[in-house]
Design a protein around this motif. Structure first.
Motif, PDB file in Angstrom:
ATOM      1  N   LEU A 161       0.270  -2.467   3.892  1.00  0.00           N
ATOM      2  CA  LEU A 161      -1.566  -3.102   3.954  1.00  0.00           C
ATOM      3  C   LEU A 161      -1.592  -3.509   2.669  1.00  0.00           C
ATOM      4  O   LEU A 161      -2.550  -4.337   2.621  1.00  0.00           O
ATOM      5  CB  LEU A 161      -1.563  -1.514   3.588  1.00  0.00           C
ATOM      6  CG  LEU A 161      -1.896   0.028   4.843  1.00  0.00           C
ATOM      7  CD1 LEU A 161      -2.454   1.229   3.850  1.00  0.00           C
ATOM      8  CD2 LEU A 161      -2.921  -0.616   5.786  1.00  0.00           C
ATOM      9  N   ARG A 166      -5.321  -5.164   0.636  1.00  0.00           N
ATOM     10  CA  ARG A 166      -5.713  -4.514   0.615  1.00  0.00           C
ATOM     11  C   ARG A 166      -5.285  -4.370  -0.796  1.00  0.00           C
ATOM     12  O   ARG A 166      -3.877  -4.205  -1.885  1.00  0.00           O
ATOM     13  CB  ARG A 166      -5.024  -3.049   1.531  1.00  0.00           C
ATOM     14  CG  ARG A 166      -5.651  -3.355   2.048  1.00  0.00           C
ATOM     15  CD  ARG A 166      -7.456  -3.122   2.608  1.00  0.00           C
ATOM     16  NE  ARG A 166      -7.752  -3.913   4.048  1.00  0.00           N
ATOM     17  CZ  ARG A 166      -8.806  -4.097   4.671  1.00  0.00           C
ATOM     18  NH1 ARG A 166      -9.548  -4.230   3.738  1.00  0.00           N
ATOM     19  NH2 ARG A 166      -8.995  -4.117   5.620  1.00  0.00           N
ATOM     20  N   ALA A 170      -7.616   0.821  -1.880  1.00  0.00           N
ATOM     21  CA  ALA A 170      -7.472   1.587  -0.503  1.00  0.00           C
ATOM     22  C   ALA A 170      -6.331   1.400   0.082  1.00  0.00           C
ATOM     23  O   ALA A 170      -7.030   2.352   1.060  1.00  0.00           O
ATOM     24  CB  ALA A 170      -7.818  -0.204  -0.526  1.00  0.00           C
ATOM     25  N   ILE A 171      -5.204   1.401  -0.485  1.00  0.00           N
ATOM     26  CA  ILE A 171      -4.014   2.160  -0.050  1.00  0.00           C
ATOM     27  C   ILE A 171      -4.176   3.456   0.917  1.00  0.00           C
ATOM     28  O   ILE A 171      -4.070   4.103   1.372  1.00  0.00           O
ATOM     29  CB  ILE A 171      -2.732   1.514   0.312  1.00  0.00           C
ATOM     30  CG1 ILE A 171      -2.862  -0.169  -0.009  1.00  0.00           C
ATOM     31  CG2 ILE A 171      -1.624   2.126   0.472  1.00  0.00           C
ATOM     32  CD1 ILE A 171      -1.635  -0.640  -0.350  1.00  0.00           C
ATOM     33  N   GLN A 173      -6.938   5.986  -0.075  1.00  0.00           N
ATOM     34  CA  GLN A 173      -7.951   5.685   0.888  1.00  0.00           C
ATOM     35  C   GLN A 173      -7.253   5.856   2.482  1.00  0.00           C
ATOM     36  O   GLN A 173      -7.427   7.345   2.809  1.00  0.00           O
ATOM     37  CB  GLN A 173      -9.111   5.416   0.806  1.00  0.00           C
ATOM     38  CG  GLN A 173     -10.307   5.715   1.357  1.00  0.00           C
ATOM     39  CD  GLN A 173     -11.425   5.191   0.719  1.00  0.00           C
ATOM     40  OE1 GLN A 173     -11.654   3.978   0.268  1.00  0.00           O
ATOM     41  NE2 GLN A 173     -13.097   5.460   1.348  1.00  0.00           N
ATOM     42  N   GLN A 174      -7.034   4.970   2.803  1.00  0.00           N
ATOM     43  CA  GLN A 174      -6.164   4.964   3.974  1.00  0.00           C
ATOM     44  C   GLN A 174      -5.469   6.462   4.568  1.00  0.00           C
ATOM     45  O   GLN A 174      -5.309   6.505   5.919  1.00  0.00           O
ATOM     46  CB  GLN A 174      -6.507   3.253   4.426  1.00  0.00           C
ATOM     47  CG  GLN A 174      -5.486   3.383   5.989  1.00  0.00           C
ATOM     48  CD  GLN A 174      -6.391   1.890   6.352  1.00  0.00           C
ATOM     49  OE1 GLN A 174      -6.229   1.339   5.959  1.00  0.00           O
ATOM     50  NE2 GLN A 174      -5.206   1.795   7.474  1.00  0.00           N
TER      51      GLN A 174
END
Length: 214
Positions: A161, A166, A170-171, A173-174
């Motif tokens: 990621l 990212r 953001a990582i 969250q994913q």
């Protein structure tokens, strides 16, 4: 933000011009062949280049070669490459010098305007924007090699990621974990890859390049 665009298909080229202009980009030049691309890149010195790999006259790798030549004369020139298929050799060659923003997207991603524009902006800012399918193909070759073999499956997932450009937030969250957990994973990745703290080097970029350039 000024863009040089290279795409030989007129309809797609005009579509990309319209999309970029609609999101506030200035099109410094829009060309359809390798020689014109080199001239445009050197004349305009854009904030970012968006380039099809295969351009006339031979439709092999003129776009990539034009970009590499321009980057030799303008080190760190940010480039987002577009390709119809995953071509690992081209991805590795583009990443080889490790300077400036770099992206490699399949053309299918262009039809997702938000994702495409986000990728252009990330590359222009000096970051990376790698297509998930490109990353997956490269992973198959790298996961069995040292020092990447030292990473846990979760650390490889985080690094993949990171390679897509990212942020830690953001990582997190994913992967549905805390940002603190991702920070711990990235610290472990840096340690296992032998990337010491340095004022001169960006360890995040070096980790991504170690991941993609093997």
């Amino acid at each position: 933000m000024r863009v040089v665009l290279a795409e030989d298909l007129a309809l797609l080229r005009e579509g990309l011009v319209s999309m970029l202009e609609a999101h506030g980009f200035e099109i410094a030049a829009a060309v359809d062949n390798g020689p014109s691309l080199i001239k445009a890149l050197l004349d305009h010195r854009p904030d970012v280049a968006v380039v099809d790999v295969r351009l006339p006259p031979s439709f092999t790798d003129e776009g990539l070669q034009a970009v590499l030549e321009a980057r030799r004369q303008v080190p760190g020139l940010p480039v987002l490459v577009l390709s119809q298929y995953v071509e690992q050799l081209y991805a590795r060659e583009l990443l080889a010098d490790g300077t400036g923003g770099i992206g490699y997207l399949l053309k299918d991603r262009v039809f997702d305007a938000a994702q495409f524009i986000d990728s252009v902006r990330r590359v222009a800012a000096g970051g990376t924007a790698m297509d998930p399918e490109v990353i997956s193909r490269l992973v198959a070759r790298t996961t069995r090699e040292e020092p990447l073999a030292r990473l846990t499956p979760r650390e490889l997932e985080v690094l993949e990621l990171m390679a897509q450009g990212r942020s830690n937030a953001a990582i997190a969250q994913q992967l549905v974990v805390t940002e603190r957990a991702i920070s711990k994973h990235t610290a472990n990745i840096f340690d296992k890859l032998g990337l010491a703290v340095s004022d001169d080097d960006n360890r995040r970029v070096l980790a991504v390049l170690a991941y993609l350039n093997r």
